[in-house]
Design a protein around this motif. Structure first.
Motif, PDB file in Angstrom:
ATOM      1  N   LEU A 134       0.837  -1.212   0.000  1.00 50.72           N
ATOM      2  CA  LEU A 134       0.000   0.000   0.000  1.00 50.72           C
ATOM      3  C   LEU A 134       0.863   1.249   0.000  1.00 50.72           C
ATOM      4  O   LEU A 134       0.576   2.219  -0.710  1.00 50.72           O
ATOM      5  CB  LEU A 134      -0.912   0.004   1.224  1.00 50.72           C
ATOM      6  CG  LEU A 134      -2.133  -0.904   1.146  1.00 50.72           C
ATOM      7  CD1 LEU A 134      -2.934  -0.816   2.416  1.00 50.72           C
ATOM      8  CD2 LEU A 134      -2.998  -0.515  -0.036  1.00 50.72           C
ATOM      9  N   LEU A 135       1.941   1.231   0.804  1.00 48.25           N
ATOM     10  CA  LEU A 135       2.839   2.388   0.805  1.00 48.25           C
ATOM     11  C   LEU A 135       3.476   2.561  -0.566  1.00 48.25           C
ATOM     12  O   LEU A 135       3.625   3.682  -1.058  1.00 48.25           O
ATOM     13  CB  LEU A 135       3.914   2.230   1.876  1.00 48.25           C
ATOM     14  CG  LEU A 135       3.480   2.612   3.289  1.00 48.25           C
ATOM     15  CD1 LEU A 135       4.607   2.365   4.275  1.00 48.25           C
ATOM     16  CD2 LEU A 135       3.049   4.076   3.346  1.00 48.25           C
ATOM     17  N   ALA A 136       3.822   1.440  -1.211  1.00 51.27           N
ATOM     18  CA  ALA A 136       4.392   1.521  -2.553  1.00 51.27           C
ATOM     19  C   ALA A 136       3.404   2.172  -3.513  1.00 51.27           C
ATOM     20  O   ALA A 136       3.774   3.044  -4.307  1.00 51.27           O
ATOM     21  CB  ALA A 136       4.770   0.123  -3.047  1.00 51.27           C
ATOM     22  N   LEU A 137       2.139   1.777  -3.410  1.00 49.20           N
ATOM     23  CA  LEU A 137       1.098   2.380  -4.250  1.00 49.20           C
ATOM     24  C   LEU A 137       1.035   3.884  -4.012  1.00 49.20           C
ATOM     25  O   LEU A 137       0.982   4.684  -4.950  1.00 49.20           O
ATOM     26  CB  LEU A 137      -0.263   1.785  -3.895  1.00 49.20           C
ATOM     27  CG  LEU A 137      -0.702   0.516  -4.608  1.00 49.20           C
ATOM     28  CD1 LEU A 137      -1.970  -0.028  -3.991  1.00 49.20           C
ATOM     29  CD2 LEU A 137      -0.945   0.826  -6.073  1.00 49.20           C
ATOM     30  N   LEU A 138       1.038   4.276  -2.723  1.00 49.82           N
ATOM     31  CA  LEU A 138       0.940   5.694  -2.373  1.00 49.82           C
ATOM     32  C   LEU A 138       2.146   6.474  -2.900  1.00 49.82           C
ATOM     33  O   LEU A 138       1.999   7.524  -3.540  1.00 49.82           O
ATOM     34  CB  LEU A 138       0.840   5.827  -0.849  1.00 49.82           C
ATOM     35  CG  LEU A 138       0.713   7.241  -0.307  1.00 49.82           C
ATOM     36  CD1 LEU A 138      -0.617   7.844  -0.704  1.00 49.82           C
ATOM     37  CD2 LEU A 138       0.855   7.268   1.208  1.00 49.82           C
ATOM     38  N   ILE A 139       3.356   5.927  -2.649  1.00 51.96           N
ATOM     39  CA  ILE A 139       4.565   6.635  -3.081  1.00 51.96           C
ATOM     40  C   ILE A 139       4.580   6.790  -4.600  1.00 51.96           C
ATOM     41  O   ILE A 139       4.828   7.880  -5.129  1.00 51.96           O
ATOM     42  CB  ILE A 139       5.835   5.883  -2.618  1.00 51.96           C
ATOM     43  CG1 ILE A 139       5.893   5.830  -1.093  1.00 51.96           C
ATOM     44  CG2 ILE A 139       7.086   6.553  -3.169  1.00 51.96           C
ATOM     45  CD1 ILE A 139       7.030   4.999  -0.543  1.00 51.96           C
ATOM     46  N   VAL A 171       5.911  11.500   2.225  1.00 53.02           N
ATOM     47  CA  VAL A 171       5.630  11.167   0.824  1.00 53.02           C
ATOM     48  C   VAL A 171       4.587  12.117   0.240  1.00 53.02           C
ATOM     49  O   VAL A 171       4.727  12.623  -0.871  1.00 53.02           O
ATOM     50  CB  VAL A 171       5.142   9.706   0.716  1.00 53.02           C
ATOM     51  CG1 VAL A 171       4.555   9.446  -0.657  1.00 53.02           C
ATOM     52  CG2 VAL A 171       6.273   8.758   0.982  1.00 53.02           C
ATOM     53  N   CYS A 172       3.544  12.390   1.004  1.00 51.92           N
ATOM     54  CA  CYS A 172       2.431  13.168   0.469  1.00 51.92           C
ATOM     55  C   CYS A 172       2.702  14.666   0.460  1.00 51.92           C
ATOM     56  O   CYS A 172       2.145  15.397  -0.342  1.00 51.92           O
ATOM     57  CB  CYS A 172       1.162  12.896   1.257  1.00 51.92           C
ATOM     58  SG  CYS A 172       0.542  11.253   0.969  1.00 51.92           S
ATOM     59  N   ASN A 173       3.507  15.161   1.391  1.00 49.80           N
ATOM     60  CA  ASN A 173       3.641  16.604   1.504  1.00 49.80           C
ATOM     61  C   ASN A 173       4.997  17.137   1.095  1.00 49.80           C
ATOM     62  O   ASN A 173       5.113  18.297   0.730  1.00 49.80           O
ATOM     63  CB  ASN A 173       3.355  17.049   2.935  1.00 49.80           C
ATOM     64  CG  ASN A 173       1.927  16.724   3.324  1.00 49.80           C
ATOM     65  OD1 ASN A 173       1.038  17.513   3.100  1.00 49.80           O
ATOM     66  ND2 ASN A 173       1.734  15.540   3.866  1.00 49.80           N
TER      67      ASN A 173
END
Lengths: 322, 308
Positions: free
Chosen positions: A160-165, B26-28
Motif C-alpha cells: 500500500l505504501l508503494a502504491l501511495l509513493i 511522501v504526500c507533503n
C-alpha cells in the motif's frame, strides 16, 4: 609487512586466514563439478535452470529474437487468436487489442521485468547486508537501534505504501526500483545479522582481529565471503518475489508505463478482454508464473546445496523413500 | 509477562508513528498533493487557490502538526469525491474485505495444516513431492492472473460461479476471489508446516515418545504440532497481514469486490488523496493489532518468551 601479506603468512592463516573463508564457500557448493552432478540428479532443478536460461536469453536478445516490433500494431489484425487456432502463423501467440504481436511483447516485457527484479535484488541486498553486518558485528546499541528500525519497517503495509509513493512521485521504472528496494531490504538485514552472530565468535575472526585487521576489513574480507551462499539463496528467492510484486504494481497502473512494457502491464491491457480472448492474458501470465516457479525451484535446490546438514538429511530421506 | 507486553506495545506505537511519518513525507514533501488532486486541465490560479484552501502553503511544521493531530483523531480530511470524511468511506468498505480475507485465511489453514503434516510424515515420498510442487505452484502465480484464469474456467466456461461483484452474501460471488487468495496463502503455509514438522520429527524427544509407546497420532498432536506451532503461527499471521496490506488490492479489482482494495485503486485513479491516506493508516492499524495478537499468542504458547 602489509596486512594482506600478514594474513597470508601469519601462522593463524593455516587454520583461519581468508583462504579458509574462501574454502568454506567452495566446500559449501562442493566445487562446480559436484554442483553440475547434483543438478543432473535433481530433475526439477534442471528443468528450472533450463527454463530460466530460456527466459534470460529471450529477454536479453529480445530485439533480435522478437519476430515483430512490439509496439507496431495493425488495428485490422487486432485480437487474433494464436496460430494453431487461427491457422495464420504470422502471430504465433496471437495479437492484443491494438493488433500488436503478443509473443514479441512478452519477450520485450520480460526484459523490463527481469531488469527491475535484478536491480532491486542488488540494491536491497546490498543495503540490507550492510545493515545486518553492522548490527551483527558491533552488537550492543548499534544492534538494538538497527534491528528496531528493521522490525518497525517490516510491520509497514509495504504494497500500500508503494502504491501511495508511486502515485505521489509519478510512476517510472526508476521510482519502481527504488520503492521496491525500500520495501525489501529488511529480510537481508535479519538474515545477515543472524549469520554474523553465529560467525563472530569463530577463531578465524578472532585471528583476523588479532593481527590488526580493522573492522571494515574483518566485515568485508572475512565475514562477507562466508555469507555468500545464504545470501545467494535469499537473493534468488527475493528475485522471484520481486517479479510478482512488480507485476502487481504494473498491473495496477503505477509501475512500468507504456510504451515500455512488462508482463504485468500486458495483463493489465488484457483485463478488459480476458473473458472473450483467452490467449491475451494467459500467455503473459504463464510467462510470470513459470519464471517465478523455476526461480523458486532453483532457490530451494540452492538451499539444500548450500546447507550440508539439510543436504545429508535430504539424501537420508531419499534413501528412506526409495 | 508485563514487560514483554509493554515492549510489544511500544513496538506497535513505533510502527504507527513510522507509517504516519512516511505518509506525511511522501504526500507533503516528496510529492505535491495539490497537483495530484487537481485534474490535468486545471489552471495555475486553480492550483494556487486549492493550495491555499487546503493549507498546503503553510510552513511544513505547521502542516505536520495539523497532519499529526488529524491522524491522532483519525481525521484525514474529506474525501474529494464523496465530500464526506475519508475515514467513513474506508470503514464502510471494511466488512467486504474482512469477509474475503478471513474466509480465505480459514480455508488456507484447513488445507495447509493436514497437507503439510501428511507431507512431513514421509519426506521424499510421492505424496510429499506432490504437496511440495503443488505449494510451489500456488506461491508462483500472480494472484490477479490466477483470478482471471479461474473466471475463464469456472465462470465463463462452466458457469458455476459469478465472475465479479459482491452479490450481497450470495456464496457464488465469494468462491472465486477467495480461491484466488487461498492459492498463495495455502501454498506458503503448507511449506512452513511441512518443514517445521520435518524438523520436529528429527528431534530426540520423538525417540523417547515412541519408546514409551505413544501412538503416532498423539505424538503429532501433543508433541510435534505443539512445538511447530511457533513458526506456523508466525507465518500464518504474516500471510494474514500480506493479504490485508496488499494482495486484496488486485484481487478486489479483478472481481469488482467492494472492499478497501478496490477503494484504494479507485481513489488513486480519482486522485482522492485523503481516502488513500486513510486506507494506508487504517491498514497499518490493523497490521499492528494482528502483530500484537500474534505476540500474545506466542507468549501463551511458549513460556520462554513470556519469561524472557
Amino acid at each position: 609487512m602489509s596486512l594482506e601479506q600478514l594474513e597470508k603468512t601469519s601462522p593463524a592463516k593455516v587454520l583461519t586466514g581468508p583462504g579458509e573463508s574462501r574454502r568454506r564457500v567452495a566446500s559449501a557448493f562442493d566445487g562446480s563439478r559436484g554442483l553440475m552432478l547434483s543438478v543432473a540428479r535433481d530433475k526439477f532443478a534442471l528443468i528450472g535452470i533450463l527454463f530460466m536460461l530460456v527466459i534470460i536469453i529471450s529477454a536479453v536478445f529480445a530485439p533480435w529474437v522478437a519476430p515483430m516490433d512490439p509496439n507496431d500494431g495493425d488495428i485490422a489484425r487486432r485480437l487474433k487468436p494464436p496460430a494453431w487456432e487461427s491457422g495464420d502463423w504470422s502471430n504465433l501467440l496471437g495479437t492484443d487489442q491494438q493488433g500488436r504481436d503478443l509473443l514479441s511483447r512478452i519477450f520485450w516485457g520480460g526484459r523490463s521485468s527481469l531488469v527491475i527484479a535484478l536491480s532491486v535484488v542488488v540494491l536491497a541486498g546490498s543495503f540490507g547486508t550492510l545493515i545486518g553486518l553492522l548490527a551483527g558485528y558491533f552488537g550492543g546499541k548499534v544492534d538494538t537501534l538497527l534491528m528496531r528500525l528493521t522490525d518497525v519497517q517490516t510491520a509497514f503495509p509495504g504494497l500500500l505504501l508503494a502504491l501511495l509513493i508511486l502515485t505521489m512521485v509519478g510512476p517510472s521504472v526508476t521510482a519502481l526500483i527504488i520503492v521496491l528496494s525500500i520495501n525489501g531490504w529488511m529480510v537481508y538485514a535479519r538474515m545477515m545479522r543472524g549469520q554474523v552472530l553465529s560467525l563472530r565468535e569463530m577463531p578465524f575472526i578472532e585471528a583476523a582481529q588479532a593481527i590488526g585487521a580493522n573492522h571494515r576489513r574483518v566485515m568485508f574480507r572475512h565475514l562477507l565471503p562466508n555469507l555468500a551462499s545464504p545470501l545467494l539463496t535469499l537473493g534468488t528467492l527475493e528475485f522471484a518475489r520481486i517479479i510478482l510484486a512488480e507485476s502487481i504494481l504494473s498491473f495496477l497502473g503505477v509501475g512500468v508505463q507504456p510504451p515500455d512494457m512488462s508482463w504485468g502491464l500486458i495483463i493489465a491491457d488484457a483485463a478488459d478482454y480476458f473473458q472473450t480472448n483467452w490467449w491475451f492474458s494467459t500467455f503473459p501470465g504463464l510467462a510470470i508464473a513459470l519464471t517465478v516457479l523455476s526461480v523458486n525451484v532453483v532457490a530451494s535446490w540452492l538451499r539444500t546445496q548450500a546447507d550440508p546438514l539439510q543436504r545429508s538429511r535430504r539424501s537420508a530421506n531419499n534413501a528412506q523413500g526409495h | 509477562m508485563l514487560s514483554y507486553a509493554l515492549r510489544r506495545l511500544l513496538h506497535a506505537l513505533l510502527v504507527i508513528i513510522g507509517v504516519s511519518l512516511v505518509v506525511f513525507i511522501v504526500c507533503n514533501i516528496i510529492g505535491d498533493p495539490v497537483k495530484v488532486m487537481l485534474p490535468l486541465e486545471a489552471s495555475h490560479e486553480d492550483y494556487l487557490q486549492l493550495k491555499h484552501q487546503l493549507g498546503y502553503d503553510d510552513p511544513v511544521l505547521v502542516q505536520f502538526g495539523r497532519f499529526a493531530a488529524g491522524a491522532y483523531h483519525l481525521d484525514f480530511g474529506d474525501s474529494l469525491r464523496e465530500r464526506r470524511p475519508a475515514l467513513a468511506v474506508v470503514v464502510e468498505r471494511l466488512p467486504a474485505t474482512f469477509q474475503l480475507v478471513f474466509t480465505a485465511m480459514i480455508i488456507s489453514l484447513l488445507i495447509a495444516l493436514p497437507l503439510g503434516i501428511i507431507a512431513s510424515r514421509h519426506p521424499g515420498s510421492i505424496l510429499d513431492k506432490f504437496c511440495t510442487l503443488g505449494s510451489l505452484f500456488g506461491v508462483s502465480m500472480p494472484n490477479f492472473w490466477l483470478g482471471m484464469v479461474l473466471v475463464m474456467i469456472f465462470s465463463v466456461n462452466l458457469g458455476w460461479f459469478a465472475s465479479s461483484g459482491y452479490g450481497d452474501g450470495d456464496i457464488r460471488y465469494l468462491v472465486l476471489p477467495v480461491l484466488t487468495l487461498v492459492a498463495l496463502a495455502a501454498g506458503r503455509i503448507t511449506q512452513i508446516v511441512r518443514s517445521a514438522m520435518v524438523d520436529e520429527s528429527g528431534k530426540q524427544y520423538v525417540v523417547t515418545a515412541r519408546a514409551k509407546g505413544l501412538s503416532e497420532m498423539t505424538l503429532i498432536r501433543r508433541h510435534n504440532l505443539k512445538n511447530a506451532s511457533i513458526p506456523i503461527t508466525t507465518l500464518s499471521s504474516w500471510e494474514l497481514v500480506r493479504m490485508l496490506a496488499g494482495y486484496t488490492v488486485p484481487v478486489e479489482v479483478i472481481f469488482a469486490w467492494p472492499g478497501i482494495g478496490q477503494l484504494v485503486k479507485d481513489s488513486i485513479s480519482n486522485h482522492d488523496l485523503p481516502v488513500v491516506q486513510a486506507v494506508v493508516f487504517v491498514v497499518a492499524l490493523m497490521v499492528v493489532v494482528i502483530n500484537v495478537t500474534t505476540d500474545l499468542i506466542y507468549a501463551s504458547l511458549d513460556p520462554r518468551i513470556r519469561l524472557h
